[in-house]
Design a protein around this motif. Sequence first.
Motif, PDB file in Angstrom:
ATOM      1  N   GLY A  14       0.802  -1.218   0.000  1.00 53.19           N
ATOM      2  CA  GLY A  14       0.000   0.000   0.000  1.00 53.19           C
ATOM      3  C   GLY A  14       0.838   1.273   0.000  1.00 53.19           C
ATOM      4  O   GLY A  14       0.415   2.309  -0.510  1.00 53.19           O
ATOM      5  N   ALA A  15       2.041   1.204   0.537  1.00 51.05           N
ATOM      6  CA  ALA A  15       2.926   2.376   0.564  1.00 51.05           C
ATOM      7  C   ALA A  15       3.397   2.744  -0.842  1.00 51.05           C
ATOM      8  O   ALA A  15       3.860   3.861  -1.073  1.00 51.05           O
ATOM      9  CB  ALA A  15       4.123   2.112   1.462  1.00 51.05           C
ATOM     10  N   ARG A  16       3.295   1.813  -1.770  1.00 54.25           N
ATOM     11  CA  ARG A  16       3.716   2.054  -3.145  1.00 54.25           C
ATOM     12  C   ARG A  16       2.652   2.781  -3.959  1.00 54.25           C
ATOM     13  O   ARG A  16       2.888   3.159  -5.098  1.00 54.25           O
ATOM     14  CB  ARG A  16       4.046   0.744  -3.838  1.00 54.25           C
ATOM     15  CG  ARG A  16       5.271   0.086  -3.302  1.00 54.25           C
ATOM     16  CD  ARG A  16       6.433   0.506  -4.095  1.00 54.25           C
ATOM     17  NE  ARG A  16       7.646  -0.172  -3.688  1.00 54.25           N
ATOM     18  CZ  ARG A  16       8.809   0.145  -4.176  1.00 54.25           C
ATOM     19  NH1 ARG A  16       8.915   1.073  -5.080  1.00 54.25           N
ATOM     20  NH2 ARG A  16       9.879  -0.475  -3.766  1.00 54.25           N
ATOM     21  N   LEU A  17       1.468   2.971  -3.401  1.00 55.67           N
ATOM     22  CA  LEU A  17       0.427   3.726  -4.092  1.00 55.67           C
ATOM     23  C   LEU A  17       0.694   5.205  -3.888  1.00 55.67           C
ATOM     24  O   LEU A  17       1.024   5.646  -2.787  1.00 55.67           O
ATOM     25  CB  LEU A  17      -0.954   3.369  -3.543  1.00 55.67           C
ATOM     26  CG  LEU A  17      -1.436   1.967  -3.836  1.00 55.67           C
ATOM     27  CD1 LEU A  17      -2.753   1.715  -3.128  1.00 55.67           C
ATOM     28  CD2 LEU A  17      -1.585   1.740  -5.318  1.00 55.67           C
ATOM     29  N   GLY A  18       0.551   5.979  -4.942  1.00 57.33           N
ATOM     30  CA  GLY A  18       0.806   7.406  -4.837  1.00 57.33           C
ATOM     31  C   GLY A  18      -0.150   8.208  -5.686  1.00 57.33           C
ATOM     32  O   GLY A  18      -0.733   7.700  -6.639  1.00 57.33           O
ATOM     33  N   LEU A  27      -5.005  11.490 -10.671  1.00 55.23           N
ATOM     34  CA  LEU A  27      -4.841  10.050 -10.828  1.00 55.23           C
ATOM     35  C   LEU A  27      -3.972   9.454  -9.725  1.00 55.23           C
ATOM     36  O   LEU A  27      -3.155  10.140  -9.113  1.00 55.23           O
ATOM     37  CB  LEU A  27      -4.217   9.738 -12.183  1.00 55.23           C
ATOM     38  CG  LEU A  27      -5.075  10.065 -13.399  1.00 55.23           C
ATOM     39  CD1 LEU A  27      -4.311   9.743 -14.675  1.00 55.23           C
ATOM     40  CD2 LEU A  27      -6.381   9.306 -13.362  1.00 55.23           C
ATOM     41  N   VAL A  28      -4.171   8.170  -9.491  1.00 59.12           N
ATOM     42  CA  VAL A  28      -3.396   7.406  -8.523  1.00 59.12           C
ATOM     43  C   VAL A  28      -2.598   6.368  -9.305  1.00 59.12           C
ATOM     44  O   VAL A  28      -3.070   5.848 -10.302  1.00 59.12           O
ATOM     45  CB  VAL A  28      -4.326   6.719  -7.499  1.00 59.12           C
ATOM     46  CG1 VAL A  28      -3.547   5.844  -6.541  1.00 59.12           C
ATOM     47  CG2 VAL A  28      -5.120   7.764  -6.740  1.00 59.12           C
ATOM     48  N   PHE A  29      -1.376   6.074  -8.860  1.00 57.23           N
ATOM     49  CA  PHE A  29      -0.524   5.125  -9.578  1.00 57.23           C
ATOM     50  C   PHE A  29       0.164   4.197  -8.591  1.00 57.23           C
ATOM     51  O   PHE A  29       0.218   4.452  -7.392  1.00 57.23           O
ATOM     52  CB  PHE A  29       0.520   5.860 -10.423  1.00 57.23           C
ATOM     53  CG  PHE A  29       1.425   6.751  -9.620  1.00 57.23           C
ATOM     54  CD1 PHE A  29       2.578   6.262  -9.048  1.00 57.23           C
ATOM     55  CD2 PHE A  29       1.117   8.086  -9.443  1.00 57.23           C
ATOM     56  CE1 PHE A  29       3.413   7.072  -8.310  1.00 57.23           C
ATOM     57  CE2 PHE A  29       1.938   8.907  -8.704  1.00 57.23           C
ATOM     58  CZ  PHE A  29       3.091   8.401  -8.133  1.00 57.23           C
ATOM     59  N   PHE A  30       0.686   3.090  -9.111  1.00 52.76           N
ATOM     60  CA  PHE A  30       1.486   2.145  -8.333  1.00 52.76           C
ATOM     61  C   PHE A  30       2.943   2.379  -8.688  1.00 52.76           C
ATOM     62  O   PHE A  30       3.338   2.260  -9.841  1.00 52.76           O
ATOM     63  CB  PHE A  30       1.072   0.702  -8.652  1.00 52.76           C
ATOM     64  CG  PHE A  30       1.807  -0.302  -7.837  1.00 52.76           C
ATOM     65  CD1 PHE A  30       1.517  -0.462  -6.497  1.00 52.76           C
ATOM     66  CD2 PHE A  30       2.783  -1.094  -8.394  1.00 52.76           C
ATOM     67  CE1 PHE A  30       2.196  -1.392  -5.726  1.00 52.76           C
ATOM     68  CE2 PHE A  30       3.469  -2.024  -7.646  1.00 52.76           C
ATOM     69  CZ  PHE A  30       3.166  -2.170  -6.301  1.00 52.76           C
ATOM     70  N   ASP A  31       3.746   2.741  -7.712  1.00 50.34           N
ATOM     71  CA  ASP A  31       5.147   3.090  -7.926  1.00 50.34           C
ATOM     72  C   ASP A  31       6.003   1.833  -8.026  1.00 50.34           C
ATOM     73  O   ASP A  31       6.145   1.084  -7.071  1.00 50.34           O
ATOM     74  CB  ASP A  31       5.636   3.961  -6.775  1.00 50.34           C
ATOM     75  CG  ASP A  31       7.016   4.521  -6.993  1.00 50.34           C
ATOM     76  OD1 ASP A  31       7.627   4.222  -8.029  1.00 50.34           O
ATOM     77  OD2 ASP A  31       7.479   5.266  -6.119  1.00 50.34           O
ATOM     78  N   ASN A  35      13.527   2.846  -5.654  1.00 47.76           N
ATOM     79  CA  ASN A  35      13.574   3.563  -4.381  1.00 47.76           C
ATOM     80  C   ASN A  35      12.266   4.279  -4.043  1.00 47.76           C
ATOM     81  O   ASN A  35      12.234   5.132  -3.167  1.00 47.76           O
ATOM     82  CB  ASN A  35      14.736   4.555  -4.371  1.00 47.76           C
ATOM     83  CG  ASN A  35      14.613   5.604  -5.441  1.00 47.76           C
ATOM     84  OD1 ASN A  35      13.717   5.547  -6.288  1.00 47.76           O
ATOM     85  ND2 ASN A  35      15.496   6.577  -5.426  1.00 47.76           N
ATOM     86  N   ALA A  36      11.180   3.952  -4.727  1.00 48.17           N
ATOM     87  CA  ALA A  36       9.839   4.494  -4.459  1.00 48.17           C
ATOM     88  C   ALA A  36       9.830   6.021  -4.498  1.00 48.17           C
ATOM     89  O   ALA A  36       9.314   6.685  -3.613  1.00 48.17           O
ATOM     90  CB  ALA A  36       9.315   3.980  -3.127  1.00 48.17           C
ATOM     91  N   SER A  37      10.400   6.593  -5.553  1.00 43.90           N
ATOM     92  CA  SER A  37      10.511   8.044  -5.643  1.00 43.90           C
ATOM     93  C   SER A  37       9.646   8.652  -6.745  1.00 43.90           C
ATOM     94  O   SER A  37       9.793   9.830  -7.048  1.00 43.90           O
ATOM     95  CB  SER A  37      11.969   8.425  -5.896  1.00 43.90           C
ATOM     96  OG  SER A  37      12.392   7.880  -7.134  1.00 43.90           O
ATOM     97  N   ARG A  38       8.753   7.889  -7.317  1.00 43.66           N
ATOM     98  CA  ARG A  38       7.925   8.392  -8.414  1.00 43.66           C
ATOM     99  C   ARG A  38       6.963   9.460  -7.908  1.00 43.66           C
ATOM    100  O   ARG A  38       6.385   9.337  -6.829  1.00 43.66           O
ATOM    101  CB  ARG A  38       7.148   7.216  -9.014  1.00 43.66           C
ATOM    102  CG  ARG A  38       6.390   7.567 -10.249  1.00 43.66           C
ATOM    103  CD  ARG A  38       5.873   6.298 -10.895  1.00 43.66           C
ATOM    104  NE  ARG A  38       4.912   6.626 -11.929  1.00 43.66           N
ATOM    105  CZ  ARG A  38       4.228   5.738 -12.596  1.00 43.66           C
ATOM    106  NH1 ARG A  38       4.395   4.462 -12.346  1.00 43.66           N
ATOM    107  NH2 ARG A  38       3.372   6.101 -13.509  1.00 43.66           N
ATOM    108  N   ARG A  39       6.797  10.542  -8.682  1.00 46.17           N
ATOM    109  CA  ARG A  39       5.942  11.654  -8.276  1.00 46.17           C
ATOM    110  C   ARG A  39       4.773  11.895  -9.213  1.00 46.17           C
ATOM    111  O   ARG A  39       3.809  12.537  -8.821  1.00 46.17           O
ATOM    112  CB  ARG A  39       6.776  12.930  -8.203  1.00 46.17           C
ATOM    113  CG  ARG A  39       7.835  12.882  -7.134  1.00 46.17           C
ATOM    114  CD  ARG A  39       8.715  14.111  -7.120  1.00 46.17           C
ATOM    115  NE  ARG A  39       7.982  15.331  -7.336  1.00 46.17           N
ATOM    116  CZ  ARG A  39       8.476  16.406  -7.933  1.00 46.17           C
ATOM    117  NH1 ARG A  39       9.707  16.407  -8.352  1.00 46.17           N
ATOM    118  NH2 ARG A  39       7.743  17.477  -8.100  1.00 46.17           N
TER     119      ARG A  39
END
Length: 60
Positions: A14-18, A27-31, A35-39
């Motif tokens: 769930g932390a990978r949802l942004g 919109l919401v995306f899955f990173d 390093n989970a830095s997608r913006r």
Amino acid sequence: MGTALAMVIGVGQGARLGACQAASCSLVFFDTTRNASRRFCDLSCQNRAKASAYRARRRT
């Protein structure tokens, strides 16, 4: 779509949802970055935001 979301949350990802950080996007995306830095959700949102920031810097 709902099943995929439940599976992502269920396996602890769930932390990978942004949410996209572009001003006009909701919109919401899955990173999937390492390093989970997608913006941004898409390259078009990223390009618009960066071009806008560039134009704002050039004006001052």
